[in-house]
Design an enzyme around this catalytic site. Structure first.
Site, PDB file in Angstrom:
ATOM      1  N   ASP A   1       0.505  -1.333   0.085  1.00 35.33           N
ATOM      2  CA  ASP A   1      -0.060   0.083  -0.174  1.00 35.33           C
ATOM      3  C   ASP A   1       0.791   1.334  -0.042  1.00 35.33           C
ATOM      4  OD1 ASP A   1      -2.433  -1.305   0.253  1.00 35.33           O
ATOM      5  OD2 ASP A   1      -2.640  -1.200   2.169  1.00 35.33           O
TER       6      ASP A   1
ATOM      7  N   TYR B   1       6.561 -10.023   7.066  1.00 35.67           N
ATOM      8  CA  TYR B   1       6.474  -8.546   7.339  1.00 35.67           C
ATOM      9  C   TYR B   1       7.042  -7.963   8.617  1.00 35.67           C
ATOM     10  CZ  TYR B   1       3.142  -8.105   3.321  1.00 35.67           C
ATOM     11  OH  TYR B   1       2.772  -8.073   1.776  1.00 35.67           O
TER      12      TYR B   1
END
Lengths: 244, 244
Positions: free
Chosen positions: B52, B110
């Site tokens: 994003d 992540y």
């Protein structure tokens, strides 16, 4: 009037250094403006010393006199709401009226960050000196020991500085390595103009072999700026702490 | 045609995410442009997945087909001279023709960075989630254990996603604390849209006491997005590694 000391951390990237000057926005100016917004007063903000364009700070110290009744420990929060995100006041306190951020300094420490890697980091472009050569850290530590003690550091001062004495005492140079990112902290009773960056550039030249660790003593004794190493870039340098 | 894989690190701050889109500059687009500058070809650059706007990467993986004779291991350097400083290709290699950066993924990790401090850092404004509350890290680690294993993670997916299966396996969640800066690494076979940020937001709510560690199991079982925590900000998130 109360004498308020503030401890400031800043990312120097977007500023023309600490000290107010006509050619661009400085950190001192932005803080003075924030104080004016808060109190209506245009204060005389005294820093512990200047930092050059692009140089950062973890703990710059400054003081100013104010008639405001804002409690001393509230200043840092009140100012932060009026400052850009790259300048943060991390502490504030009231000092005796004779406290002076520059004259009362008994020492300072500066941190220099080095990224030793074939590839630059997208996160550190303006925050560390990127070196693609492989450095001999053992030789650099050996060389650093040559700076310790009281010396005339004329060879490690940018030319054109007008100053009474060029004698300074370096009390400690310490190395921390975390993978590709290294930090070298220089502590002393004071530093000449560009002295940390020239010491750092000299260590760098030892690191890649252009200079030898034992050359440091002779460079200091020679008092010739041209014999020392390059001036390491501003963006790797951080004013870490000011001692009183 | 050769199939070249590149591993990319980027600071997502200035980009509208990975994937090419009409409303702003994306990382994919900037890399495609750099490849075109180098070879004249407009390649189809396949990433392991989207990130994003504002999300960073330490090791995004992508591949493209080229007729160029540039040696595989030279690509990363050749591209870096044509890329902005906030995007760096850190490795490049030639792959078998059937290697596909997205389809061949068997897992990802992540990293989420948290700055727990009364004052923000001028260096981390766009690089970590700044939290002024005091967090209970013991409770957060206990809660994190509730995510481990294979579950239907519908409660941890942004609404509006169209996807075949919402079952994913989380293999590890590890915590590193370095003073005020903490890093939480989430590893799994795959992640739903916004899943890491919602898991992180849920851990945050456990950290300040709005949720209890034992609530995680029930939130997963309930499959209701509204029962999970907030979506933690994009700017604290880093795509760390893609596994094949």
């Amino acid at each position: 009037m109360r004498n308020i000391q503030i401890i400031i951390s800043y990312r120097g990237t977007s500023y023309c250094g600490w000290q107010v000057q006509p050619n661009g926005v400085t950190i001192q100016e932005v803080i003075i403006r924030a104080i004016k917004e808060l109190t209506g007063e245009t204060v005389n903000l005294t820093g512990s010393g200047r930092t050059d364009a692009g140089v950062h700070a973890l703990g710059q110290s400054a003081n100013f006199f104010t008639a405001s009744t804002i409690p001393p420990e509230v200043w840092y929060r009140a100012l932060n709401t009026r400052l850009p995100v790259d300048i943060r006041v991390i502490r504030s306190r009231e000092c005796p009226p004779d406290f002076h951020s520059r004259y009362n300094t008994i020492g300072k420490s500066y941190l220099y960050k080095i990224l030793e890697s074939p590839v630059a980091s997208p996160f550190l472009a303006d925050l560390a000196f990127h070196i693609t050569r492989t450095l001999d850290w053992g030789a650099m530590e050996e060389a650093a020991a040559g700076f310790l003690g009281e010396h005339d550091f004329s060879a490690f001062m940018a030319s054109g500085s007008a100053i009474k004495s060029t004698v300074r005492t370096i009390t400690d140079i310490s190395f921390i390595k975390r993978g590709e990112l290294s930090e070298i902290t220089f502590t002393g009773n004071g530093f000449l103009y560009n002295m940390v960056r020239i010491m750092m550039g000299t260590l760098y030249e030892v690191g890649y072999g252009r200079l030898k660790p034992q050359d440091i003593k002779a460079i200091i004794a020679g008092k010739d700026r041209n014999k020392a190493g390059v001036t390491a870039p501003a963006h790797g340098l951080y004013l870490k702490e000011v001692y009183y």
